[in-house]
Motif scaffolding. Structure first.
Motif, short mmCIF file in Angstrom:
data_model
loop_
_atom_site.label_atom_id
_atom_site.label_comp_id
_atom_site.label_asym_id
_atom_site.label_seq_id
_atom_site.Cartn_x
_atom_site.Cartn_y
_atom_site.Cartn_z
N LEU A 9 0.83 -1.20 0.00
CA LEU A 9 0.00 0.00 0.00
C LEU A 9 0.87 1.26 0.00
O LEU A 9 0.63 2.19 -0.78
CB LEU A 9 -0.93 0.00 1.22
N VAL A 10 1.87 1.28 0.86
CA VAL A 10 2.75 2.45 0.93
C VAL A 10 3.49 2.66 -0.38
O VAL A 10 3.57 3.78 -0.91
CB VAL A 10 3.74 2.30 2.11
N CYS A 11 4.04 1.57 -0.94
CA CYS A 11 4.81 1.69 -2.18
C CYS A 11 3.93 2.16 -3.34
O CYS A 11 4.35 3.00 -4.15
CB CYS A 11 5.45 0.34 -2.53
N SER A 12 2.70 1.63 -3.42
CA SER A 12 1.82 2.05 -4.50
C SER A 12 1.44 3.52 -4.37
O SER A 12 1.38 4.25 -5.36
CB SER A 12 0.57 1.17 -4.53
N LEU A 13 1.18 3.97 -3.13
CA LEU A 13 0.85 5.38 -2.93
C LEU A 13 2.03 6.27 -3.27
O LEU A 13 1.86 7.34 -3.87
CB LEU A 13 0.40 5.60 -1.48
N VAL A 14 3.24 5.85 -2.88
CA VAL A 14 4.44 6.63 -3.22
C VAL A 14 4.61 6.73 -4.73
O VAL A 14 4.91 7.80 -5.27
CB VAL A 14 5.68 6.00 -2.57
N LEU A 15 4.40 5.63 -5.44
CA LEU A 15 4.53 5.65 -6.90
C LEU A 15 3.50 6.58 -7.52
O LEU A 15 3.81 7.33 -8.46
CB LEU A 15 4.38 4.24 -7.45
N LEU A 16 2.26 6.54 -7.03
CA LEU A 16 1.23 7.41 -7.59
C LEU A 16 1.55 8.88 -7.33
O LEU A 16 1.38 9.73 -8.22
CB LEU A 16 -0.13 7.05 -6.99
N VAL A 17 2.00 9.20 -6.13
CA VAL A 17 2.39 10.58 -5.83
C VAL A 17 3.57 11.00 -6.71
O VAL A 17 3.63 12.12 -7.22
CB VAL A 17 2.74 10.73 -4.34
#
Length: 530
Positions: free
Chosen positions: A35-43
């Motif tokens: 979840l954290v990695c996907s949010l970081v990638l989207l940001v």
């Protein structure tokens, strides 16, 4: 205590008990990490859009994300310099592979001698001047000063490639900057590692010999692996098109590993192997290029975010002034003098030298290299890292946005009125021993208004389909091509190169391409070339 119906893991056990029983990473931890990695990638993807509009290199946005997640932000504690170095090396391999695959040999070939001189002679001059400034102006002892001088003397491939995509510079300057950023990582890494080893530094002539030997080994392995890999991919038909991108990246990474294990420069090996692969007309090349670019973006994002996590901003107060002074010496003295000394034998005009001096962008590479003395336990290594970090951020903020303005002021940047080059993608037709070319006609292409028969494609090639406004049709010889059209052109292997040259020539010169000396599709010059 009810176990998980699939995994058999009890729900109610404390996390510490579960970690002791089932290992350091649980499915719950994995879910949180994803979840954290996907949010970081989207940001990070959204930050690319913002940075492209502002003219700032995206690396600053990624570093900002890492800092916001770190100790002075959300509160994630991360201080593992060794892990950062390892991941940074891996990311740099992918970035160099992506850059090499996108480098056009015809553009960098004339620039190779100048780029090699910048990567060797220029780096030596820059290290000496920057180290002298750090020693005499800041008071650092010579080992620390030389390490800083070596670390910040390497231009960053990711920063240079990202900026060059937005600035229409002359092909010669683009070739020099791309080749320099691909070449200079290798000698700088060797120099930083040598300076960061315990004990006295080797005599300079021994160090020069070691650098020359490792570069030679890396170059030989990179060229060999690249040639062998491209030959295999052209002669072995893989069962699925999706395997070609994986094979290309695997070959590039293998070049790095083989070079490093042979005590050569793995970074030079991966770049040279990637350049050969990228200019070998491999099957399913558009898919391969897109895959490499996507992996390269992930590597950049992960590397910069991790470097931002490693930073503790509140500890940098005392290092801001030294970083500004050293950066001023590097930008205004060391880089210009290194360009002058390295390029004087090649008679590069002063305007181009000025732009090359200002275009020596730094990025993640110097910050990654600054972790080497930290891992080696060199005295003052944390201060070295802080100085390098502040220097890179501040001078990237200055140089990145102003580079297009400097190019226009020196009359070296495109005005935007030039004819746009065609977008040509190729897919193999193995049974027909040919290729299917997808040709996109951009807005400023001079192919607009040209009839199909006026393309004068060589025998063995033909326009088979035109896609216009969402509909497709088989063209007549008198069909007039328009902006925004997409053409499907079939060309047999013997005439593939000449067909593509002819298409690009018409895209640049229109109906008069042959008269303007841009080629007539059969490999012979136009009338003005007779």
């Amino acid at each position: 205590m009810c176990p998980h119906p699939v995994l058999g893991i009890p729900h109610s056990e404390p996390r510490a008990v579960r970690r002791e029983r089932y290992g350091p990473l649980t499915v719950h931890d994995l879910n949180q990490l994803l979840l954290v990695c996907s949010l970081v990638l989207l940001v990070a993807v959204a930050a690319v859009r913002i940075s492209s509009r502002s003219g700032l290199p995206s690396l600053l946005a990624y570093l900002g994300i890492g800092i916001a997640m770190g100790q002075d932000g959300i509160g994630i504690h991360f201080d593992n310099a060794e892990l950062t170095q390892v991941i940074g090396y891996a990311a740099l391999v992918v970035i160099l592979a992506d850059g090499g695959l996108g480098t056009k040999w015809k553009e960098i070939k004339p620039a190779l001698p100048a780029a090699a001189s910048l990567a060797l002679v220029g780096v030596a001059v820059s290290v000496g001047i920057t180290a002298a400034g750090a020693h005499y102006l800041i008071g650092l002892e010579w080992r620390q000063a030389l390490i800083i001088g070596a670390v910040v003397s390497s231009t960053d491939a990711a920063a240079v490639f990202s900026v060059l995509r937005r600035i229409p510079l002359p092909a010669r300057l683009t070739g020099i900057l791309e080749a320099e950023s691909g070449f200079n990582d290798a000698p700088v890494v060797i120099l930083v590692i040598s300076l960061s080893t315990a004990g006295p530094v080797e005599h300079w002539y021994v160090l020069v010999g070691v650098i020359a030997l490792e570069l030679a080994i890396g170059a030989a392995i990179g060229l060999a692996v690249g040639w062998l890999g491209s030959w295999c991919l052209r002669h072995v038909a893989l069962p699925a098109s999706g395997l070609y991108p994986i094979a290309v990246m695997a070959i590039a990474v293998a070049a790095y590993a083989a070079g490093a294990m042979a005590h050569g420069s793995g970074f030079l090996a991966v770049y040279l192997a990637s350049v050969i692969l990228g200019n070998s007309r491999l099957p399913h090349w558009p898919a391969t290029r897109g895959f490499a670019e996507g992996v390269g973006w992930i590597a950049q994002i992960g590397m910069f975010v991790l470097l931002g996590l490693l930073v503790t901003p509140h500890e940098m107060g005392g290092d801001i002034w030294p970083a500004l002074v050293i950066g001023l010496v590097l930008t205004m003295v060391a880089r210009p003098l290194s360009v002058i000394v390295a390029l004087t034998p090649f008679r590069v005009p002063w305007r181009e030298q000025t732009l090359l001096s200002w275009a020596g962008l730094r990025g993640a590479v110097p910050i990654i290299l600054a972790t080497i003395p930290m891992v080696s336990g060199i005295e003052g290594s944390r201060r070295i890292f802080n100085i390098v970090f502040v220097l890179v951020v501040v001078y990237t903020l200055v140089q990145g946005p102003t580079l297009p303005w400097v190019a226009r002021t020196l009359r070296l940047g495109g005005s935007g009125d030039e004819a746009s080059d065609l977008g040509i993608e190729s897919a193999p037709l193995e049974r027909l021993r040919g290729h299917l070319l997808s040709v996109a006609i951009p807005e400023k292409s001079r192919m607009h208004g040209v009839e199909v028969n006026e393309l004068r494609l060589p025998a063995g090639s033909a326009v088979t389909l035109v896609v216009r406004d969402g509909t497709s049709f088989v063209p007549m010889p008198t069909t007039v091509l328009r902006r925004g059209d997409e053409l499907l052109v079939v060309a047999t292997d013997p005439v593939l190169d000449s067909a593509e040259r002819r298409l690009r020539a018409v895209g640049q010169g229109g109906k008069l391409a042959g008269w303007l000396g841009t080629g007539n599709g059969n490999g012979r010059p136009g009338r003005s070339g007779r």
